[in-house]
Design a protein around this motif. Structure first.
Motif, PDB file in Angstrom:
ATOM      1  N   GLU A  41      20.106 -32.956 -86.294  1.00  0.00           N
ATOM      2  CA  GLU A  41      19.409 -31.316 -85.527  1.00  0.00           C
ATOM      3  C   GLU A  41      17.387 -32.328 -85.931  1.00  0.00           C
ATOM      4  OE1 GLU A  41      21.327 -27.459 -85.648  1.00  0.00           O
ATOM      5  OE2 GLU A  41      20.407 -27.906 -87.567  1.00  0.00           O
ATOM      6  N   LEU A  42      16.774 -32.389 -85.080  1.00  0.00           N
ATOM      7  CA  LEU A  42      15.585 -32.533 -85.254  1.00  0.00           C
ATOM      8  C   LEU A  42      14.284 -32.021 -85.336  1.00  0.00           C
ATOM      9  CD1 LEU A  42      13.443 -35.136 -85.382  1.00  0.00           C
ATOM     10  CD2 LEU A  42      13.277 -34.792 -83.220  1.00  0.00           C
ATOM     11  N   PHE A  43      13.715 -31.203 -86.565  1.00  0.00           N
ATOM     12  CA  PHE A  43      12.903 -30.512 -86.637  1.00  0.00           C
ATOM     13  C   PHE A  43      11.408 -31.349 -86.870  1.00  0.00           C
ATOM     14  CE2 PHE A  43      17.024 -28.763 -88.863  1.00  0.00           C
ATOM     15  CZ  PHE A  43      17.244 -27.476 -87.894  1.00  0.00           C
ATOM     16  N   GLN A  44      10.378 -29.962 -86.370  1.00  0.00           N
ATOM     17  CA  GLN A  44       9.193 -30.373 -86.241  1.00  0.00           C
ATOM     18  C   GLN A  44       8.578 -29.222 -87.320  1.00  0.00           C
ATOM     19  OE1 GLN A  44       6.946 -29.101 -82.715  1.00  0.00           O
ATOM     20  NE2 GLN A  44       6.318 -31.238 -82.723  1.00  0.00           N
ATOM     21  N   VAL A  59      17.243 -33.686 -89.524  1.00  0.00           N
ATOM     22  CA  VAL A  59      18.423 -32.880 -91.001  1.00  0.00           C
ATOM     23  C   VAL A  59      20.111 -33.553 -89.985  1.00  0.00           C
ATOM     24  CG1 VAL A  59      19.265 -31.332 -92.248  1.00  0.00           C
ATOM     25  CG2 VAL A  59      16.738 -31.633 -91.690  1.00  0.00           C
ATOM     26  N   TYR A 114      13.883 -39.243 -79.648  1.00  0.00           N
ATOM     27  CA  TYR A 114      14.333 -38.704 -80.381  1.00  0.00           C
ATOM     28  C   TYR A 114      15.404 -37.881 -79.797  1.00  0.00           C
ATOM     29  CZ  TYR A 114      12.509 -40.101 -85.306  1.00  0.00           C
ATOM     30  OH  TYR A 114      12.566 -40.445 -86.171  1.00  0.00           O
ATOM     31  N   LYS A 115      15.188 -37.347 -78.624  1.00  0.00           N
ATOM     32  CA  LYS A 115      16.167 -36.844 -77.285  1.00  0.00           C
ATOM     33  C   LYS A 115      17.675 -37.158 -77.577  1.00  0.00           C
ATOM     34  CE  LYS A 115      15.672 -32.766 -73.859  1.00  0.00           C
ATOM     35  NZ  LYS A 115      15.428 -32.131 -73.674  1.00  0.00           N
ATOM     36  N   THR A 163      12.009 -34.414 -89.155  1.00  0.00           N
ATOM     37  CA  THR A 163      12.127 -34.829 -89.888  1.00  0.00           C
ATOM     38  C   THR A 163      13.735 -34.663 -89.266  1.00  0.00           C
ATOM     39  OG1 THR A 163      11.061 -33.825 -91.225  1.00  0.00           O
ATOM     40  CG2 THR A 163      13.633 -33.738 -92.426  1.00  0.00           C
ATOM     41  N   LEU A 178       9.135 -38.551 -78.473  1.00  0.00           N
ATOM     42  CA  LEU A 178      10.450 -37.332 -78.559  1.00  0.00           C
ATOM     43  C   LEU A 178      11.754 -36.752 -77.849  1.00  0.00           C
ATOM     44  CD1 LEU A 178       8.323 -34.254 -79.017  1.00  0.00           C
ATOM     45  CD2 LEU A 178       9.613 -34.946 -80.909  1.00  0.00           C
ATOM     46  N   ARG A 225      12.658 -38.599 -92.421  1.00  0.00           N
ATOM     47  CA  ARG A 225      11.534 -37.700 -92.186  1.00  0.00           C
ATOM     48  C   ARG A 225      10.185 -38.792 -91.825  1.00  0.00           C
ATOM     49  NH1 ARG A 225       7.699 -35.881 -97.392  1.00  0.00           N
ATOM     50  NH2 ARG A 225       6.954 -34.883 -95.942  1.00  0.00           N
TER      51      ARG A 225
END
Lengths: 94, 94
Positions: B39-42, B53, B22-23, B51, B19, B7
């Motif tokens: 995978e990236l989560f918001q 995962v 992160y991409k 976060t 972002l 996180r």
């Protein structure tokens, strides 16, 4: 799709009790309509730290899950064995 | 298989910057040997809470990941935009 990450800390000497309840919870939940995945993970550094990682079609499916009899019954029983941390709800970015 | 949940809290006004990094990180990491998913989560309640995962074949694959040039470079840049929370490493129970 929405992602849910729900952490909990199991109280000392109650891991076996908690895991038997979680096993039932997972077995029943994966049968639910709208449940994409529902998996329980255990932290390598501390086996009493557990985390559910869930994927649901949408918020409606998640809401229905929290109203099922297996959820209500098992989560009430689990409360005796664990401290739940805040449940976090996500969308996937990439 | 091991699961990683990482996180981070993005600082005010730096979400777009973070972002884009992160991409790139996701795009490069999913090509790595031993990476099952990344995978990236918001968080729905707070878009500045992100976060990752991740799923890796084993600890060796995760270790190799943290030594790649894209990881080292991008994580160093991300540090300017975010506060990282402890990275948690899990095994799947059921």
């Amino acid at each position: 799709m929405i992602k849910v990450i729900a952490r909990s800390v199991i109280k000392e000497n109650h891991l076996t009790d908690a895991l038997s309840l979680y096993k039932l919870l997972v077995a029943e939940t994966v049968k639910e309509q709208g449940c994409i995945s529902y998996e329980l993970f255990q932290e390598l550094d501390d086996p009493n730290n557990l985390t559910l990682v869930e994927e649901w079609d949408d918020m409606d499916a998640l809401k229905r899950h929290t109203q099922t009899s297996h959820f209500v019954t098992l989560v009430e029983k689990l409360a005796a064995y664990e401290k739940e941390l805040p449940v976090l709800i996500y969308k996937k970015l990439f």
